[in-house]
Design a protein around this motif. Structure first.
Motif, PDB file in Angstrom:
ATOM      1  N   SER A 166      42.688  38.537  27.026  1.00  0.00           N
ATOM      2  CA  SER A 166      42.998  39.090  25.759  1.00  0.00           C
ATOM      3  C   SER A 166      44.166  38.904  24.681  1.00  0.00           C
ATOM      4  O   SER A 166      44.328  39.051  23.598  1.00  0.00           O
ATOM      5  CB  SER A 166      42.759  40.760  25.889  1.00  0.00           C
ATOM      6  N   CYS A 178      43.677  35.736  41.721  1.00  0.00           N
ATOM      7  CA  CYS A 178      43.587  37.003  42.007  1.00  0.00           C
ATOM      8  C   CYS A 178      42.179  37.695  42.133  1.00  0.00           C
ATOM      9  O   CYS A 178      41.458  37.326  41.266  1.00  0.00           O
ATOM     10  CB  CYS A 178      44.482  37.781  41.451  1.00  0.00           C
ATOM     11  N   VAL A 198      41.900  40.786  41.610  1.00  0.00           N
ATOM     12  CA  VAL A 198      42.273  42.137  40.623  1.00  0.00           C
ATOM     13  C   VAL A 198      42.123  41.391  39.333  1.00  0.00           C
ATOM     14  O   VAL A 198      43.074  40.538  39.022  1.00  0.00           O
ATOM     15  CB  VAL A 198      43.431  42.836  41.019  1.00  0.00           C
ATOM     16  N   THR A 199      41.298  42.131  38.576  1.00  0.00           N
ATOM     17  CA  THR A 199      41.200  41.385  36.997  1.00  0.00           C
ATOM     18  C   THR A 199      41.255  42.633  36.183  1.00  0.00           C
ATOM     19  O   THR A 199      40.330  43.390  36.164  1.00  0.00           O
ATOM     20  CB  THR A 199      39.913  40.761  36.859  1.00  0.00           C
ATOM     21  N   THR A 200      42.240  42.631  35.089  1.00  0.00           N
ATOM     22  CA  THR A 200      42.364  43.577  34.239  1.00  0.00           C
ATOM     23  C   THR A 200      41.858  43.113  32.896  1.00  0.00           C
ATOM     24  O   THR A 200      41.561  43.923  31.917  1.00  0.00           O
ATOM     25  CB  THR A 200      43.828  44.344  34.025  1.00  0.00           C
ATOM     26  N   GLY A 201      41.631  41.767  32.720  1.00  0.00           N
ATOM     27  CA  GLY A 201      41.250  41.461  31.582  1.00  0.00           C
ATOM     28  C   GLY A 201      42.158  40.920  30.623  1.00  0.00           C
ATOM     29  O   GLY A 201      42.048  40.398  29.329  1.00  0.00           O
ATOM     30  N   TYR A 202      43.439  41.536  30.818  1.00  0.00           N
ATOM     31  CA  TYR A 202      44.612  41.395  29.847  1.00  0.00           C
ATOM     32  C   TYR A 202      45.078  40.066  29.587  1.00  0.00           C
ATOM     33  O   TYR A 202      45.023  39.569  28.428  1.00  0.00           O
ATOM     34  CB  TYR A 202      45.724  42.093  30.545  1.00  0.00           C
TER      35      TYR A 202
END
Length: 142
Positions: free
Chosen positions: A132, A123, A125-129
């Motif tokens: 982590s 994707c 879209v990367t939130t980094g969640y």
């Protein structure tokens, strides 16, 4: 025994003991000639009972019937009907909570299964969640 000794023997603090006294759970301590609080083995037993009940998940207010039962001379704090009723009530509350958590878990498992069935790919879209959180948090049955 003085308040520091009682705190040490029961594994709590003098502040907690003063609080128990102010809440009526621990009777007003006798005072020595120099004004020190003086406690005995019965007080130690009450404090130990309060701490054990709290460790088992009861609130401080929930401990009142158990303390009253001990003060009445019973061998155990749960020898009285009011104490047994507290157990029943708290177990019902825990069972309700577990039921709600089970429903939440089932919903999350279903959502995860739906997402995995669609075979999500990369994707933009990367939130980094995801990076982590340890991988085991994404497993269905950790």
């Amino acid at each position: 025994m003085r308040i520091g000794e009682l705190a040490k023997r029961t594994g709590t603090t003098t502040r907690a003991l003063r609080f128990y006294e102010s809440q009526g759970l621990l009777g007003r301590a006798r005072r020595t000639a120099n004004g020190y609080r003086d406690y005995d083995e019965d007080d130690q037993r009450l404090v130990s009972e309060i701490l054990a009940l709290q460790a088992a998940g009861l609130s401080l207010d929930d401990t009142r019937p158990f303390v009253a039962c001990l003060r009445a001379g019973h061998g155990a704090g749960d020898d009285c009907a009011d104490s047994v009723e507290v157990y029943r009530r708290r177990l019902a509350e825990v069972d309700d909570c577990l039921e709600r958590l089970g429903a939440v878990r089932a919903g999350l498992v279903a959502k995860l299964a739906d997402a995995l069935a669609r075979e999500p790919g990369p994707c933009r879209v990367t939130t980094g969640y995801a990076a982590s959180v340890p991988p085991h948090h994404f497993e269905e049955n950790p």
